[in-house]
Design an enzyme around this catalytic site. Structure first.
Site, mmCIF file in Angstrom:
data_model
loop_
_atom_site.group_PDB
_atom_site.id
_atom_site.type_symbol
_atom_site.label_atom_id
_atom_site.label_comp_id
_atom_site.label_asym_id
_atom_site.label_seq_id
_atom_site.Cartn_x
_atom_site.Cartn_y
_atom_site.Cartn_z
ATOM 1 N N ARG A 10 1.146 -1.428 0.245
ATOM 2 C CA ARG A 10 0.463 -0.080 -0.126
ATOM 3 C C ARG A 10 0.784 1.209 -0.302
ATOM 4 O O ARG A 10 1.807 1.717 0.642
ATOM 5 C CB ARG A 10 -0.716 -0.321 1.069
ATOM 6 C CG ARG A 10 -1.751 -0.989 0.570
ATOM 7 C CD ARG A 10 -2.830 -0.486 0.502
ATOM 8 N NE ARG A 10 -4.042 -1.794 0.324
ATOM 9 C CZ ARG A 10 -4.383 -2.606 -0.577
ATOM 10 N NH1 ARG A 10 -4.175 -3.340 -1.910
ATOM 11 N NH2 ARG A 10 -5.831 -3.013 -0.848
ATOM 12 N N GLU A 53 -2.948 7.462 -5.091
ATOM 13 C CA GLU A 53 -3.053 6.916 -6.492
ATOM 14 C C GLU A 53 -4.580 6.957 -7.543
ATOM 15 O O GLU A 53 -5.262 7.155 -5.497
ATOM 16 C CB GLU A 53 -2.647 5.775 -6.402
ATOM 17 C CG GLU A 53 -3.802 5.013 -5.458
ATOM 18 C CD GLU A 53 -2.813 3.305 -5.681
ATOM 19 O OE1 GLU A 53 -1.395 2.944 -4.612
ATOM 20 O OE2 GLU A 53 -4.030 2.249 -5.840
ATOM 21 N N HIS A 103 -0.112 0.055 -10.041
ATOM 22 C CA HIS A 103 -1.204 -1.226 -9.322
ATOM 23 C C HIS A 103 -2.170 -1.914 -9.819
ATOM 24 O O HIS A 103 -3.078 -2.548 -9.930
ATOM 25 C CB HIS A 103 -2.637 -0.529 -8.359
ATOM 26 C CG HIS A 103 -3.177 -0.974 -7.025
ATOM 27 N ND1 HIS A 103 -3.166 -0.364 -5.692
ATOM 28 C CD2 HIS A 103 -2.869 -2.476 -7.046
ATOM 29 C CE1 HIS A 103 -3.999 -1.062 -4.947
ATOM 30 N NE2 HIS A 103 -3.578 -2.115 -5.698
HETATM 31 C C1 8YV Z 1 -6.507 -5.229 -6.310
HETATM 32 C C2 8YV Z 1 -5.426 -4.955 -3.796
HETATM 33 O O1 8YV Z 1 -5.930 -4.090 -7.445
HETATM 34 O O2 8YV Z 1 -6.316 -6.927 -3.318
HETATM 35 C C3 8YV Z 1 -5.745 -5.845 -2.711
HETATM 36 O O3 8YV Z 1 -5.654 -5.821 -1.606
HETATM 37 O O4 8YV Z 1 -4.643 -3.803 -3.842
HETATM 38 C C4 8YV Z 1 -5.529 -5.205 -5.586
HETATM 39 O O5 8YV Z 1 -5.515 -6.675 -5.540
HETATM 40 C C5 8YV Z 1 -7.653 -4.226 -5.514
HETATM 41 O O6 8YV Z 1 -8.708 -4.429 -4.384
HETATM 42 C C6 8YV Z 1 -9.490 -3.107 -6.780
HETATM 43 O O7 8YV Z 1 -9.758 -3.253 -6.204
#
Ligand code: 8YV
Length: 314
Positions: A230, A259, A277
């Site tokens: 993150r 982001e 991401h």
């Molecule tokens: C996704 C993520 O891009 O799983 C997570 O925690 O950050 C990523 O897999 C995101 O959740 C899409 O909403």
């Protein structure tokens, strides 16, 4: 049909599947959220969330018939899990199914930053090769990889990194039991003993700014930082200063504080690898995540236990 509130973007194949069995209400970017909630709030029994967008305590508490929040993500820092669990609202996430792809991207980054792969590609495409060879990179084999947060993803990266001849150590607030990797009691100690520092811990307020200027200074002028967890875990202005002033050698990042905005200073730097991401963004993994979101919701409304609940936070 049971009413669900969708607060985050979801893949169309998941939305289509859910819409066959549930009434979905789009709350991703509502023009008048209060008016919409006045109309549909009392009917909402489930929320569909994402890793970057989930319900806060206000939204959770104004939905009196809410039973479940299913997040299309392994990270649940965007959802106020404590507020949900305080009301016995179940929160589910999508662990395991994305571990391999996220670890693959992190391992790719561990190779890319020291070997200057992103820079090398830009060098070729811009025609600079015609003017001479690019500067040298750094060997990855034999270097020390420090992993901040040795959870599922951290361990999966460690297994990959072993194959590439890296020496692995970690820092984690949870006891890890017997592991072959060396554990350091603090992030500073780990950063001091690392050539490459991988951020693989949870996000959320507790870890905001955890990798600060001191940790970056401990990593040092020959060190590389990798983040596929993150963005806010890293003090972004401190990182920009360290990259600009030679405090660290380079970085590779899939996530950013704020982001999808990415600071112009980072965009302009050669010694950084930046991706939008995409760690879990493969057809296979996104399908598996979608199946898990659906299966959790379906199980709950069929009166069965959910498959992948978020552990109690309180
Ligand atoms: C996704 C993520 O891009 O799983 C997570 O925690 O950050 C990523 O897999 C995101 O959740 C899409 O909403």
């Amino acid at each position: 049909m049971i009413d669900l509130l969708q607060v985050s973007q979801l893949p169309p194949f998941l939305v289509e599947r859910l819409e066959k069995e549930f009434t979905l209400h789009d709350f991703v970017d509502p023009a008048d959220p209060d008016k919409l909630l006045d109309e549909i709030g009392p009917r909402i029994r489930g929320i569909l969330a994402g890793g970057m967008k989930g319900p806060n305590a206000n939204l959770i508490n104004c939905l009196e018939n809410l039973e479940i929040i299913s997040s299309f993500s392994v990270g649940y820092d965007a959802t106020d899990v404590a507020a949900a669990q305080a009301r016995d609202v179940i929160v589910t996430h999508t662990p395991e199914v994305l571990t391999g792809d996220v670890a693959d991207l992190a391992m790719t980054f561990i190779l890319m930053a020291p070997r200057r792969i992103g820079e090398a590609e830009r060098y070729l495409r811009s025609g600079k090769w015609l003017g001479g060879r690019m500067d040298l990179g750094t060997t990855v084999r034999g270097k020390r990889l420090g992993i901040l947060g040795l959870g599922r993803i951290g361990k999966a990266v460690a297994r990959r990194a072993e194959v590439f001849g890296l020496h692995i150590a970690y820092h984690d607030i949870k006891p890890m039991g017997d592991l072959l990797y060396r554990s350091y009691p603090s992030l500073l100690d780990l950063a001091n003993a690392s050539d490459i520092l991988l951020v693989a811990c949870e996000g959320g307020e507790a870890n905001r700014g955890l990798v600060d200027g001191k940790a970056l200074a401990a990593l040092g002028p020959e060190g590389f930082l990798v983040n596929a967890a993150r963005g806010p875990i890293i003090d972004q202005p401190a990182l920009i200063s360290a990259l600009r002033d030679g405090g660290i050698a380079g970085a590779a990042m899939d996530v950013f504080d704020g982001e999808p905005e990415v600071p112009a200073e980072l965009m302009a730097m050669e010694n950084v690898v930046l991706t939008p991401h995409i760690a879990s963004s493969t057809h296979e993994t996104r399908r598996a995540m979608a199946d898990l979101v659906y299966d959790n919701i379906r199980a709950h409304f069929d009166g069965k236990p959910v498959l992948t609940p978020v552990p109690p936070q309180i």
